[in-house]
Write an enzyme that holds these catalytic residues in place. Structure first.
Site, short mmCIF file in Angstrom:
data_model
loop_
_atom_site.label_atom_id
_atom_site.label_comp_id
_atom_site.label_asym_id
_atom_site.label_seq_id
_atom_site.Cartn_x
_atom_site.Cartn_y
_atom_site.Cartn_z
N GLU A 95 0.84 -1.21 0.00
CA GLU A 95 0.00 0.00 0.00
C GLU A 95 0.87 1.26 0.00
OE1 GLU A 95 -3.05 0.34 -0.64
OE2 GLU A 95 -3.92 -1.61 -0.22
N GLU A 112 1.34 6.36 -7.13
CA GLU A 112 0.26 7.29 -7.47
C GLU A 112 0.74 8.74 -7.38
OE1 GLU A 112 -3.17 6.33 -5.10
OE2 GLU A 112 -3.66 4.62 -6.36
#
Length: 156
Positions: free
Chosen positions: A99, A106
């Site tokens: 994550e 991102e």
């Protein structure tokens, strides 16, 4: 807006010069290697901790932390053997790390391509897909660990 020039004095070391990085200016003659030598171990851990804190603000990271609390509680309640605790701990660590990497990818994609672009979408989708793969693998490990432990507890 700050000027950005590429500095490639050393092979493989591309450094943006004239831009502010974490509040610190970068000298024009410095390469990635000289910056690494200046950095000490304590600062490195501080930067890493900052990354975890930043990733921790993401919704999916928070969901994973809650899931980790639930599965570790289940390990205790179901009296899971040491190998099961180890398997669960590895899965939790890998998922939280994935994550964090997803969050970093991102951010990089958003920086490089603020506009919607098919390749930016592809990169972000692939990063999210990697996190999904590790989550699915963790569920499988969870079944291997918890189903026998649950049956053993019910038989007792």
């Amino acid at each position: 807006m700050m000027e950005q020039r590429s500095n490639s004095d050393a092979p493989g070391n591309k450094l943006m010069v004239g831009c502010e990085t974490a509040g610190q200016g970068v000298d024009a003659g410095e390469t990635g290697e000289t910056l690494k030598r200046k950095n000490n171990l304590v600062k490195s851990f501080g930067y890493a901790a900052s990354g975890v804190v930043q990733a921790g603000s993401e919704r999916n990271f928070k969901v994973d932390v809650v899931a980790a609390v639930v599965v570790f509680t289940a390990c205790a309640l179901l009296r899971v053997p040491a190998w099961g605790w180890a398997a669960v701990a590895v899965c939790v660590g890998v998922q939280l790390a994935m994550e964090t990497v997803n969050t970093a990818i991102e951010a990089i994609v958003d920086l490089a391509s603020p506009e919607i672009h098919p390749l930016a979408k592809r990169a972000k989708d692939c990063a999210a897909g990697a996190a999904l793969i590790t989550a699915c693998a963790s569920v499988i490990v969870g079944l291997i660990v918890f189903v026998p432990a649950l049956f053993a507890l019910l038989e007792a």
